[in-house]
Each structure stands twice: as C-alpha cells, then as structure tokens.
Motif scaffolding. Structure first.
Motif, mmCIF file in Angstrom:
data_model
loop_
_atom_site.group_PDB
_atom_site.id
_atom_site.type_symbol
_atom_site.label_atom_id
_atom_site.label_comp_id
_atom_site.label_asym_id
_atom_site.label_seq_id
_atom_site.Cartn_x
_atom_site.Cartn_y
_atom_site.Cartn_z
ATOM 1 N N SER A 39 -20.089 38.529 14.746
ATOM 2 C CA SER A 39 -20.733 38.428 13.588
ATOM 3 C C SER A 39 -22.392 38.238 13.862
ATOM 4 C CB SER A 39 -20.098 37.075 13.070
ATOM 5 O OG SER A 39 -20.682 35.887 13.975
ATOM 6 N N HIS A 75 -16.225 26.439 12.736
ATOM 7 C CA HIS A 75 -16.490 27.867 12.024
ATOM 8 C C HIS A 75 -15.717 28.986 12.895
ATOM 9 C CE1 HIS A 75 -18.722 30.944 9.892
ATOM 10 N NE2 HIS A 75 -18.949 31.439 11.262
ATOM 11 N N ASP A 119 -18.367 35.484 6.841
ATOM 12 C CA ASP A 119 -18.400 33.836 6.633
ATOM 13 C C ASP A 119 -18.149 33.683 5.156
ATOM 14 O OD1 ASP A 119 -19.269 33.775 9.031
ATOM 15 O OD2 ASP A 119 -21.573 33.309 8.511
ATOM 16 N N HIS A 131 -12.479 31.543 11.477
ATOM 17 C CA HIS A 131 -12.447 32.832 11.446
ATOM 18 C C HIS A 131 -11.094 33.506 12.246
ATOM 19 C CE1 HIS A 131 -16.157 34.682 10.056
ATOM 20 N NE2 HIS A 131 -16.775 33.838 10.790
ATOM 21 N N TYR A 142 -14.312 38.118 18.068
ATOM 22 C CA TYR A 142 -14.881 37.617 16.799
ATOM 23 C C TYR A 142 -16.436 38.062 17.028
ATOM 24 C CZ TYR A 142 -17.410 33.991 14.417
ATOM 25 O OH TYR A 142 -18.342 33.160 13.538
HETATM 26 MG MG MG Z 1 -19.045 33.561 11.145
#
Ligand code: MG
Ligand code: AMP
Length: 323
Positions: free
Chosen positions: A130, A107, A283, A111, A128
């Motif tokens: 999130s 995952h 996502d 990204h 990154y």
């Molecule tokens: Mg994510």
C-alpha cells in the motif's frame, strides 16, 4: 451484532458497518485529494472535520442509528499519529456516549482478514502493498509472522514519490501503470537483502533516469524491478512456510501487472492465487469493523484508557485469538 469501524491511518477516512454474519452493510471513504505527499496534521484536520458527517451518512445509508450498533472498532495502528488520534478519539467518545464496547485493531491484520473473508483463501501467504506498508506475512504459531518487508519506503510510496517528481499527479499508481504499457526496459537497481526489500535507492535512480530516458521507459522499468523484488521474496516465503495460497492486499494490489507477475509465480508453484476485491483493497472502514467483530467475539476487550494509538504497532505483535 453490528460493528461500526473507523479507519484513519493516513490520508483516507473510512467508516464501515459489518454484522456478525460478515455482511458489509455500508463502507464509505473520504479523503482530500493530494497534490503533495501526505501532511500528517492536515490529514488529521480533514478527518476531524469530516468524521461526524461521515458516520451519520454511513448510518443513514442503511437506516440505522446507534441503537442498532453493538460494537465500535477503530484502526489503533500502525500509521500516522495525528490521523490515528482522530479515529481513537471518535471511537472512545462514541463508546462512552452510547455505552458500547470498544476494540482497537491492527490495520495490517485488518487488510489480511478482509482478504480472507472475501476470497476463497483460507491460510494464505499475504502480500500487503500500500501507500505506507509493504509486508509479506503468513499465519504461523498463532500469529501473522512477517517473512519479508521493506527496510525503508513502501511500494506505493515509491510509485507516488516518483510520480510526483515526474509531474504525473497523485496518486501515482494508475498513471504509472498506464504509461508503463508503452515503455521499454532500462536498468534500475534491484535491492533484495535476505528476505527484505529496499526501495529508496530505486526511487533515486528512477528520478535520475528521467533526465535520460522517456517517462514511459522509466515507468515500465520501475514497475518491473520493484514488482520482481516482491515476487522473489514472496516465492521464497511460500517455499519456506509451505503455504499453498497467495493473497494480495492493499491499494497497490489493483495493479494488473503486479497481479500477473504474482499469479504466474504462484501458478508455477501450484499455489492458489487470490486478490482482495478491488473496493476492499485500499484502506477502508469495513475491514476495521470486520476485524473488530472477529476480535470481540473471541474475547478481546479494551478499556477506553487502554485505547491509546500505536503508531509503530507491528503485525506480528497481534495475538490472533480467532484462528
Ligand atoms: Mg493500508
Ligand atoms: P492504500 O494505502 O492501501 O489505500 O493504497 C494507496 C496506494 O495504492 C497509493 O500509493 C497508490 O499510488 C497505489 N495505487 C493505486 N492504484 C494503483 C495502480 N494501478 N498501480 C499501482 N499502485 C496503485
């Protein structure tokens, strides 16, 4: 070649279809609005109830059927086990039923790759950020190496947990960003340890500060402190790796103040600055489909019996065959 990608690592369920020319044919997401933190079992139940219709909807939107799909990919990890298992079971079932190849993808790497695909960034340092992840990575010696990360909670989780305590609703990011515009600075703990970050003490302090300061002041200071910590580590990682581009990925990346702070740091260093397009920051299934294509076309193969979920799969464990 067309790949159908299934994303389910947390509360969002995403289906994307991408072709080998890297065109996103469709990309749809569904989730149950939250009033509390994510309940893993309830999130998985939501995904299990909706996945069949969402896949149907994705195919219908672009007038495709499984006859037109050549590859199935899914988010194999990291993430919440119950959510991951829904994606894995669906992907395995479809692969077996329609005799299609299957690839499980990471995952976090998805990204990064969707950001590289949709911006001019070629070899960036990626920030990154999130709901569940906070990681600063760059491609070095064949892998995406982690140059800094949170030691406890993620940046999005910090903001969401704070927002729930302050009764600002869910997700907290957009509301906190808005209130922060009216706030003044108060002191909150700033915790960078080496190249890593810690947000849990800041969360406790910000919750406590609500007793003595306006919610606007706490929102402003929470953003300033948590984002500055990230900028500090990202700057050192840029200096260390010698990368000349900085890329933002993940849902917190829509925050304008965060973009502004990272942009000004990159500017001062003479580095390029890129933000993944807003519709692909959070996502989504398209990033899973795209990484599926990259991996499959560079030789990755997966037997259904090896498609078990990997809750704690680290970014730097992925062998990057396509670069
Ligand atoms: Mg994510
Ligand atoms: P993701 O996990 O990548 O889907 O992103 C979801 C996270 O992004 C949640 O923690 C949200 O609170 C956060 N988020 C969304 N909009 C904003 C914003 N404007 N500022 C900060 N965080 C945000």
């Amino acid at each position: 070649m067309k790949c159908l990608g299934i994303e389910a690592t947390a509360e969002k369920l995403g289906i994307g279809i991408v072709n080998i020319k890297s065109e996103i044919l469709t990309n749809i997401t569904k989730y149950k609005p939250l009033t509390t933190g994510i309940h893993p079992r309830e999130a998985a139940q939501h995904h299990a109830e909706n996945i069949k219709d969402l896949i149907k909807e994705a195919l219908q939107k672009v007038e495709l059927s499984f006859k037109d799909i050549d590859l199935i990919s899914f988010s194999q990890g990291p993430g919440l086990g119950p959510s991951l298992r829904v994606a894995a079971v669906a992907a395995r079932t479809l692969a077996l039923k329609y005799s299609l190849p299957l690839v499980g993808v990471n995952h976090c790497v998805a990204h990064i790759e969707i950001g590289r695909l949709k911006t001019e960034a070629r070899d960036p340092l990626t920030v990154y950020v999130s709901g569940g992840n906070t990681q600063i990575t760059a491609f070095v010696s064949g892998r995406y190496r982690v140059f800094g990360e949170t030691l406890d909670i993620a940046l999005g989780n910090l903001i969401d947990q704070f927002a729930r305590t302050a009764n600002l609703g869910n997700p907290g990011g957009p509301v906190v960003e808005k209130l922060a515009k009216e706030g003044n600075y108060i002191e909150l703990p700033y915790t960078v340890k080496g190249m890593d970050l810690s947000y849990s003490g800041l969360l406790t302090a910000a919750k406590r500060a609500l007793n003595n300061y306006s919610v606007e002041d706490v929102c402003y200071s929470l953003q300033e402190v948590s984002f500055s910590m990230l900028v500090e580590v990202a700057e050192r990682a840029l200096a260390h790796t010698g990368k000349e581009e900085l890329l933002i990925a993940g849902g917190v990346g829509v925050n304008r103040r965060l973009q502004e702070m990272l942009n000004s740091m990159a500017d001062e260093r003479g580095s390029g600055f890129f933000t993944t397009p807003e519709n692909l920051l959070g996502d989504n299934g398209a990033m899973i489909a795209w990484l599926g294509i990259l991996e499959y076309t560079h030789g990755k193969r997966m037997k259904p019996e090896d498609s078990f979920v990997r809750q704690r799969w680290r970014t730097d464990e992925v062998e990057v065959l396509w670069r």
